[in-house]
Design an enzyme around this catalytic site. Structure first.
Site, PDB file in Angstrom:
ATOM      1  N   LYS A  34      10.930  36.031  45.585  1.00  0.00           N
ATOM      2  CA  LYS A  34      10.147  36.601  46.681  1.00  0.00           C
ATOM      3  C   LYS A  34      10.955  37.521  47.589  1.00  0.00           C
ATOM      4  O   LYS A  34      10.399  38.387  48.255  1.00  0.00           O
ATOM      5  CB  LYS A  34       9.486  35.494  47.496  1.00  0.00           C
ATOM      6  N   THR A  41      19.435  30.870  48.239  1.00  0.00           N
ATOM      7  CA  THR A  41      20.168  30.451  49.440  1.00  0.00           C
ATOM      8  C   THR A  41      21.670  30.532  49.228  1.00  0.00           C
ATOM      9  O   THR A  41      22.403  31.053  50.070  1.00  0.00           O
ATOM     10  CB  THR A  41      19.778  29.005  49.821  1.00  0.00           C
ATOM     11  N   CYS A  42      22.155  30.030  48.103  1.00  0.00           N
ATOM     12  CA  CYS A  42      23.590  29.920  47.850  1.00  0.00           C
ATOM     13  C   CYS A  42      24.311  31.252  48.018  1.00  0.00           C
ATOM     14  O   CYS A  42      25.266  31.375  48.766  1.00  0.00           O
ATOM     15  CB  CYS A  42      23.830  29.369  46.440  1.00  0.00           C
ATOM     16  N   ALA A 320      24.618  23.584  44.418  1.00  0.00           N
ATOM     17  CA  ALA A 320      24.404  24.732  43.539  1.00  0.00           C
ATOM     18  C   ALA A 320      24.790  24.402  42.102  1.00  0.00           C
ATOM     19  O   ALA A 320      24.080  24.761  41.157  1.00  0.00           O
ATOM     20  CB  ALA A 320      25.211  25.928  44.041  1.00  0.00           C
ATOM     21  N   HIS A 444      55.386  21.043  38.061  1.00  0.00           N
ATOM     22  CA  HIS A 444      56.070  20.821  39.338  1.00  0.00           C
ATOM     23  C   HIS A 444      56.659  22.139  39.820  1.00  0.00           C
ATOM     24  O   HIS A 444      57.248  22.876  39.031  1.00  0.00           O
ATOM     25  CB  HIS A 444      57.194  19.793  39.164  1.00  0.00           C
TER      26      HIS A 444
END
Length: 466
Positions: A34, A41-42, A320, A444
């Protein structure tokens, strides 16, 4: 009328991933959105823009508070240009949503801009820029969620705001009051605290991030208190009123006393709710539950067998990556494959600094289920890599079955935990024991060594560097 094998309503992470996977599997696919941009939203007002602001504000905090420790001296005052910071955020959003446009074209997916609603189970009406009706054999509802509110709060979206408005403020608040100590409120609270705002967090529960392991809540609370944020736990908000440029929040503490807070902005961050407005689900026979979620079975089918639903609009965590997994799951199910999702292994992350991440069971859940378990914990401050960078806050905690040594949950707070949690997810997907992780070589110096050390601690208390 155009006909499709699959039509997806909503183009967020669940919707657009479902569309791509359907197209990859040879289905003629359409996606309906739309808004004028894809990504939901994400990408537009959630994950991506908030991380952009978190990153920018983190750089500012490093420059003002920590560069000198590294022998970096910057002459003159360091200033925040909020307009430029917000502009950069929007540029990141535009680039990311543009990438979704590219993926739709690449996969020959038809994109319709407009509000999609059901005429019946196989026909969808599109109202908006691309107004028309289309037909689809299968439909996937992926319309997501929107911010929740408390019934007595009137959001003016100027001073009393949601996360959407908090991502595009024109000024740094003098005092930002945040209602809700969950992920969204804490992330945005940290952004504006770094930029100079006074921040007060009002949380109804007795701890922040209340759905996560209590140890993480306690440690993150310390971080916010150290940053001079006011953390008002066990406070029930009673009213929020705006008087000009001032917002007054009244809350009741656990003693029954009413406490008043005054600020220039109030962010209402009390969760999110499924978004189904305008879908006309009744016309397609799709049932909802009493929480406003679309009901689905184990195959994510709704009460109408050719219609599926995924993401925030159904039960489960509003994440999400959970929606993405479900989008792929449904596409492959429609194609006749046998996919699976283990919801216990969907990680949760809070993108504050230090970052917070978790997967699997919490200690509280294991105790409630009467599961005998053992704990291995290792502090980041004992790592050479953490000391070298100055990121010494936090720990990794591994929970393992007391009898079998299988890893049941991993909870961490510290630098790069949003990335480190993937190691735990992989391990648990293959049902690794704590000893399995402890016997794998970790480079490391790295932050990942904390995972190995926590696994060693869970294996007969064998941690090497504490």
């Amino acid at each position: 009328m155009k006909s499709y094998d699959v039509a997806i309503i909503g183009s967020g992470p669940g919707g657009y991933v479902a569309a791509i996977r359907c197209a990859q599997l040879g289905m003629k696919t359409a996606i309906i959105e739309k808004y004028s941009t894809l990504g939901g939203t994400c990408l537009n007002v959630g994950c991506i823009p908030s991380k952009a602001l978190l990153s920018s504000s983190h750089h500012y905090e490093e420059a003002t508070k920590h560069f000198e420790d590294h022998g970096i001296e910057i002459p003159g005052d360091i200033k925040v240009n909020l307009e430029k910071m917000i502009g950069r955020k929007q540029a990141v959003v535009d680039q990311t949503t543009g990438g979704i446009d590219f993926l739709m074209k690449k996969n020959n997916i038809d994109v319709f801009e407009g509000l999609g609603s059901f005429i019946d189970a196989t026909h969808i009406k599109i109202e908006g820029k691309d107004a028309q009706e289309i037909e689809a054999k299968k439909v996937i509802i992926a319309t997501g969620s929107k911010p929740s509110n408390l019934p007595f709060i009137s959001l003016d979206k100027e001073r009393i705001i949601t996360s959407t408005e908090a991502l595009k403020l024109k000024e740094v608040p003098k005092h930002l009051i945040i209602i809700g100590g969950g992920v969204i409120g804490l992330e945005l609270g940290q952004v504006y605290r770094r930029l100079g705002a006074e921040v007060t967090v009002i949380e109804y529960m007795d701890r922040i991030i209340p759905t996560m392991d209590a140890g993480l809540s306690k440690e993150l609370n310390k971080v916010f208190k150290k940053a001079k944020c006011k953390m008002m736990l066990s406070h029930k908000v009673q009213s929020v009123e705006r008087n000009g440029d001032e917002v007054v929040v009244k809350a009741e503490n656990k003693k029954g006393e009413v406490v008043e807070f005054k600020g220039d902005y109030c962010l209402v961050s009390v969760g999110r709710k499924p978004y189904t407005e305008g879908l006309n689900l009744e016309a397609a026979g799709v049932k909802m539950n009493d929480r406003g979620q679309v009901e689905v079975n184990e195959h994510l089918q709704t009460s109408t067998s050719n219609i599926y639903a995924i993401g925030d609009v159904i039960k489960g965590a509003m994440l999400a990556h959970k929606a993405e997994e479900e989008g792929t799951f449904v596409a492959e199910t429609i194609a006749g494959q046998k996919p699976h999702i283990d919801y216990n292994l969907i990680p949760g992350v809070v993108y504050t600094w230090p970052e917070v991440a978790a997967v699997g069971k919490t200690e509280e859940e294991l105790k409630a289920d009467n599961v005998a378990y053992k704990v291995g914990q290792f502090p980041f401050r004992a790592l050479g890599r953490a000391r070298a960078s100055g990121d010494i806050e936090g720990f990794v905690k591994i929970l393992a079955d007391k009898t079998t040594d299988e890893v049941l949950g991993v909870h961490m707070i510290g630098a790069r935990c949003a990335d480190l949690i993937a190691e735990a997810v992989v391990s648990m997907e293959y049902r690794a024991s704590a000893e399995d992780i402890s016997r794998m070589s970790h480079a490391h110096p790295t932050f990942a060594e904390a995972v190995k050390e926590a696994a060693l601690a869970a294996t007969d208390n064998r941690a090497l560097h504490v």
